[in-house]
Design an enzyme around this catalytic site. Structure first.
Site, mmCIF file in Angstrom:
data_model
loop_
_atom_site.group_PDB
_atom_site.id
_atom_site.type_symbol
_atom_site.label_atom_id
_atom_site.label_comp_id
_atom_site.label_asym_id
_atom_site.label_seq_id
_atom_site.Cartn_x
_atom_site.Cartn_y
_atom_site.Cartn_z
ATOM 1 N N SER A 241 2.890 -0.377 1.922
ATOM 2 C CA SER A 241 3.818 -1.371 1.410
ATOM 3 C C SER A 241 3.043 -2.631 1.047
ATOM 4 O O SER A 241 1.985 -2.906 1.604
ATOM 5 C CB SER A 241 4.856 -1.707 2.468
ATOM 6 O OG SER A 241 4.251 -2.464 3.484
ATOM 7 N N LYS A 242 3.599 -3.337 0.088
ATOM 8 C CA LYS A 242 2.979 -4.569 -0.375
ATOM 9 C C LYS A 242 2.792 -5.525 0.814
ATOM 10 O O LYS A 242 1.756 -6.148 0.965
ATOM 11 C CB LYS A 242 3.893 -5.208 -1.421
ATOM 12 C CG LYS A 242 3.168 -6.116 -2.394
ATOM 13 C CD LYS A 242 4.127 -6.502 -3.516
ATOM 14 C CE LYS A 242 3.812 -7.852 -4.091
ATOM 15 N NZ LYS A 242 2.610 -7.945 -4.888
ATOM 16 N N ARG A 243 3.812 -5.518 1.657
ATOM 17 C CA ARG A 243 3.764 -6.413 2.808
ATOM 18 C C ARG A 243 2.525 -6.104 3.654
ATOM 19 O O ARG A 243 1.817 -6.984 4.102
ATOM 20 C CB ARG A 243 5.033 -6.223 3.654
ATOM 21 C CG ARG A 243 5.182 -7.208 4.793
ATOM 22 C CD ARG A 243 6.434 -6.896 5.588
ATOM 23 N NE ARG A 243 6.372 -5.566 6.185
ATOM 24 C CZ ARG A 243 5.721 -5.281 7.302
ATOM 25 N NH1 ARG A 243 5.081 -6.216 7.950
ATOM 26 N NH2 ARG A 243 5.708 -4.055 7.792
ATOM 27 N N GLU A 246 -0.813 -6.712 1.783
ATOM 28 C CA GLU A 246 -1.091 -8.134 1.614
ATOM 29 C C GLU A 246 -1.157 -8.866 2.944
ATOM 30 O O GLU A 246 -1.178 -10.079 2.990
ATOM 31 C CB GLU A 246 -0.063 -8.753 0.660
ATOM 32 C CG GLU A 246 -0.167 -8.090 -0.705
ATOM 33 C CD GLU A 246 0.555 -8.816 -1.812
ATOM 34 O OE1 GLU A 246 1.282 -9.786 -1.505
ATOM 35 O OE2 GLU A 246 0.398 -8.395 -2.964
#
Ligand code: GLU
Ligand code: ZN
Length: 464
Positions: A241-243, A246
């Site tokens: 996931s982007k979360r 990142e």
């Protein structure tokens, strides 16, 4: 093309539009491993062409993250924002030679056109309008490269031959204006000027590679070698996931992971040594690293694995060093109880997944825990009996002889293990699960142990 005896030079080129992400740190590490294993140079470059989104604060965070990991640039760090004149020189040359041209189309027009092509099932690309009939009454919006129709090939060190058809790409935008190059253009110039021999980066950049090769070709500059690292996948095999991707690297530091463990863990995301080893120092990894052994398929990020690796590094660390690291994660009064702290570190170190776990694991050693009287009772044991047993333990501790533990063991043989160890454990820890009671005794020391046992005896006497 790189000759055999040419110095290997690689770079990591983060954009300071956010903090240092895990994925970028891993790409940096692979570049560093490659450079070190080839006796080459590893360079950090700050790609801040996007002036609106680039922030000094992020640049500092990124560099702090690298520093924490021990990843340092072998040469002065350059910033694209300071190199405007260099890019301008190349842009002017291309315009003069008619290898590039101004595009007057607005963003809206381009988006609309793109939508239209998509709706027709076509790959969107610029139609070349402003090359053929530039409008007279408009301001230029972009500079575009004239892209010849051809097949672009490159050999990827990890995935082998990769081909693209430039007809699907169209005339690419290389700058907003003479002063503002776009990523694909600036990166080609910088890679050339910094004499980068190998571009090692994430797989998500593969679509950029043919564009960069086209730019190299018109500028008549050599093509570096390419290696695109596999995507990082979550344990289910899906895209991270982007979360997660990142997640700032520094948050791992805040959580109590060790930089050595992070390096070890990251190196194994997409690469493995020949032998079945899991704990390797940076030096050992460098000795065995080869880019050809990097896997093509997605590489799994497994948090449990990270915790395990981290715990191994904590175990290997000396008590003193572990103590110093732990101090940053606990109230300072704890460390001031020097003797208990020292013994706690030495005993609990083995059990920690990350440094920050110490706070929870050791809390009961520094702050007298609350518990209910009935927790002191082993199964059906009578209250009076438990009180008597605790008093006998107290006496043994007061005697303070070197065979204290043997005496307690003997008592347990006489009265029953549960009857002796259970109330002792609860009295000392206030918990049902803890290190073994005899170990607790030695961590807490005589005075603290006695005071806790007295408290337990009082509880048994008085409380309902
Ligand atoms: N600034 C780019 C990024 O952060 C660098 C890509 C590259 O390595 O060429 O993704
Ligand atoms: Zn146009």
């Amino acid at each position: 093309m790189t000759g055999e005896n040419k110095e290997v030079r690689v770079r990591i080129a983060p954009s300071p539009t956010g903090s240092l992400h895990f994925g970028t740190a891993r790409t940096a590490l692979f570049n560093l491993l490659f450079a070190r294993s080839k006796n080459g140079k590893f360079i950090i470059r700050i790609e801040d062409t996007d002036l609106e989104r680039s922030k000094k604060k992020f640049e500092e965070e990124i560099l702090e993250g690298f520093e924490w990991l021990g990843i340092k640039s072998d040469e002065t760090i350059i910033r694209q924002s300071e190199r405007g004149e260099i890019y301008e020189k190349y842009l002017r040359k291309l315009l003069e030679e008619k290898k590039a041209y101004f595009c007057y189309c607005t963003k809206e027009e381009l988006t609309e056109e793109k939508q239209f092509m998509l709706s027709q099932g076509l790959t969107p690309k610029y139609n070349g309008r402003c090359l053929n009939s530039p409008p007279k009454d408009r301001e230029p919006q972009l500079i575009r490269l004239k892209v010849p129709e051809k097949i672009i090939n490159f050999k990827d060190l990890i995935r082998g031959k990769v081909s693209f058809d430039s007809r699907l790409i169209g005339d690419i935008a290389i700058a907003k204006n003479l002063k503002t190059p776009l990523y694909n253009f600036a990166v080609v110039i910088d890679d050339f000027e910094e004499k980068i021999t190998h571009v090692i980066r994430g797989e998500d950049h593969i679509p950029n590679t043919p564009k960069q090769i086209l730019i190299q070709e018109v500028l008549n500059i050599p093509m570096p070698e390419y290696a695109h690292l596999p995507l990082i996948l979550n344990p289910e095999g899906g895209k991270m996931s982007k979360r997660y991707m990142e997640t700032s690297l520094l948050s791992f530091r805040e959580e109590g992971y060790l930089p050595e463990a992070m390096i070890n863990f990251m190196a194994f995301i997409g690469w493995h040594p020949k032998e079945d080893k899991e704990i390797m120092s940076l030096e050992e990894i460098i000795k065995e690293f080869s880019i050809e052994r990097v896997q093509k398929g997605g590489a799994i990020f497994n948090k449990e694995k990270l915790e395990w690796i981290n715990s191994q590094y904590l175990k290997m660390m000396s008590d003193e060093e572990a103590g110093e690291k732990i101090k940053k994660f606990i109230p300072k009064e704890w460390a001031e109880k020097k003797e208990i702290f020292k013994r706690a570190v030495s005993s609990l170190k083995e059990r920690l997944k990350k440094i920050s776990d110490f706070k929870e694991e050791a809390n009961f050693l520094f702050e007298i825990p609350e518990y209910e009287k009935k927790m002191l009772l082993w199964k059906e044991t009578d209250i009076k009996k438990e009180e008597e047993i605790l008093k006998r333990i107290k006496k043994i501790i007061e005697e303070n002889t070197s065979n204290r533990d043997e005496k307690i063991v003997a008592l347990a043989e006489e009265e029953g293990r549960g009857e002796v160890y259970w109330p002792l454990r609860v009295a000392l820890s206030g918990k049902k699960n803890s290190p073994p009671p005899l170990e607790l005794l030695s961590i807490l020391g005589q005075t603290e142990s006695l005071s806790r046992i007295e408290r337990a005896i009082e509880k048994l006497k008085n409380e309902k």
